[in-house]
Write a protein that holds these residues in place. Structure first.
Motif, PDB file in Angstrom:
ATOM      1  N   ILE A  46      -2.833  -2.726  -2.091  1.00 43.41           N
ATOM      2  CA  ILE A  46      -3.440  -1.725  -1.212  1.00 43.41           C
ATOM      3  C   ILE A  46      -3.358  -2.139   0.261  1.00 43.41           C
ATOM      4  O   ILE A  46      -3.004  -1.330   1.118  1.00 43.41           O
TER       5      ILE A  46
ATOM      6  N   VAL B  75      -9.423   1.917  -5.954  1.00 51.25           N
ATOM      7  CA  VAL B  75      -8.497   2.023  -4.823  1.00 51.25           C
ATOM      8  C   VAL B  75      -9.185   2.704  -3.646  1.00 51.25           C
ATOM      9  O   VAL B  75      -9.081   2.255  -2.493  1.00 51.25           O
ATOM     10  N   ASP B  76      -9.891   3.796  -3.915  1.00 45.54           N
ATOM     11  CA  ASP B  76     -10.609   4.505  -2.844  1.00 45.54           C
ATOM     12  C   ASP B  76     -11.611   3.584  -2.151  1.00 45.54           C
ATOM     13  O   ASP B  76     -11.719   3.568  -0.917  1.00 45.54           O
TER      14      ASP B  76
ATOM     15  N   GLU C 251      -9.825   0.826  -0.066  1.00 41.30           N
ATOM     16  CA  GLU C 251      -9.269   1.395   1.166  1.00 41.30           C
ATOM     17  C   GLU C 251     -10.372   1.607   2.204  1.00 41.30           C
ATOM     18  O   GLU C 251     -10.203   1.271   3.390  1.00 41.30           O
TER      19      GLU C 251
ATOM     20  N   ALA D  60      -2.315   2.626   0.101  1.00 42.45           N
ATOM     21  CA  ALA D  60      -3.238   3.110  -0.927  1.00 42.45           C
ATOM     22  C   ALA D  60      -2.683   4.335  -1.640  1.00 42.45           C
ATOM     23  O   ALA D  60      -2.786   4.459  -2.864  1.00 42.45           O
TER      24      ALA D  60
ATOM     25  N   ARG E 287      -1.926   4.659  -5.631  1.00 39.67           N
ATOM     26  CA  ARG E 287      -2.516   5.730  -6.452  1.00 39.67           C
ATOM     27  C   ARG E 287      -1.433   6.422  -7.277  1.00 39.67           C
ATOM     28  O   ARG E 287      -1.635   6.744  -8.453  1.00 39.67           O
TER      29      ARG E 287
END
Length: 308
Positions: free
Chosen positions: A50, A147-148, A151, A169, A173
């Motif tokens: 990421i 991931v969200d 980030e 990112a 995804r």
């Protein structure tokens, strides 16, 4: 001959200057970049994908280690206090590391607990029934929430380019969505009567929930590998396996499969024992160097093992 020597000296000097100019950024890049310290190697791989070159990612957990029990040195513990961000799994996974994480939190170190970013499932059975299951990475869909969160947390670090971070990112995804589609297709071929999982300990609750498997049981009754099964636990699980009629049971690569082998013998049934990568990535060349590689290897082994 003497006329050529000054030219050679000049050429060497120019080459040396050029090489020094190329190497200088590499010598200072890690010192200049923000530092993110990650507890487990699975999360370390994901965080690295990421953030890319926007930060230096230091992973504390070694390859093939047990996340429930691994420990760190005093030098590694000191890294936590100096980090621009600490990323941990949470939900009770890092039992051997929690004191260091608590100390860093008390000192004000920025932390992201990945387990706080997901919709945690409870253990369905065993001694840990009803408590949060920390093994959310077995569902790539749940990893999208991680991931969200990574980030967002990384974008708050001074020196991180938010635009480049967003690009990395988004790319990861897409990788997770592709993985999810592959797993859905592969598991769809498993007969419904064989869609049952038995492992060393409870680790596949999230995978089971997403892809419609039954978790028949685990050789270790609780949610931690630090527990030990009793004779009654093994007998109860043996009966459940016999009733379910599963062709394969699974052992984790981070632990010896002795318990599962004993279980197969106790059940007095013809059952295969297949090794899976569940709680740790491996060293390069050992089959699960990255999270995506680990999940694809497990998908292939589960699919093959349960369609026999």
């Amino acid at each position: 001959m003497s006329a050529r020597r000054p030219m050679l000296i000049v050429a060497l000097a120019v080459a040396s200057f050029a090489l020094a100019g190329c190497s200088a950024p590499d010598q200072t890049s890690d010192a200049d970049r923000p530092q993110i310290v990650v507890t487990t190697n699975i999360l370390g791989d994901v965080v690295g994908e990421i953030v890319g070159d926007e930060a230096e990612v230091i992973t504390l957990m070694r390859a093939n280690a047990d996340p429930h029990s691994f420990e760190i040195s005093a030098q590694e513990a000191a890294l936590l206090g100096d980090a621009d961000l600490i990323v941990s799994n949470g939900l009770g996974l890092e039992e051997g590391l929690q004191q260091h994480l608590d100390r860093a939190a008390d000192a004000g170190a920025p932390q992201l607990v990945a387990g706080d970013a997901v919709e945690a499932l409870p253990y369905a059975s065993g001694d840990a029934a009803g408590t949060p299951d920390p093994h959310f990475w077995t569902d790539p869909g749940t990893m999208l929430d991680v991931v969200d969160a990574v980030e967002q947390a990384a974008s708050d670090i001074d020196g991180v380019d938010a635009a480049r971070l967003a690009e990395h990112a988004a790319g990861y995804r897409s990788e997770l969505e592709t993985l999810d589609a592959e797993m859905t297709e592969a598991f769809a071929a498993i007969p419904q009567g064989h869609r049952a999982l038995v492992t060393n300990h409870h680790v596949f609750g999230y995978l089971a929930d997403r892809y419609d498997f039954r978790v028949v049981g685990a050789a270790i009754p609780g949610g931690t590998t630090l527990a030990a099964p009793s004779a009654a636990d093994l007998q109860e699980l043996s009966d459940a396996i016999t009733e379910a009629g599963v062709p394969t049971i699974f052992a984790e690569s981070s632990q010896p499969d002795r318990l599962v082998q004993v279980l197969a013998s106790e059940a007095d049934i013809d059952v295969n024992v297949e090794e899976l990568f569940t709680e740790s990535l491996t060293a390069p060349g050992e089959g699960a160097e990255t999270y995506l590689e680990m999940m694809r290897a497990n998908t292939a082994r589960i699919s093959e093992g349960l369609t026999k």
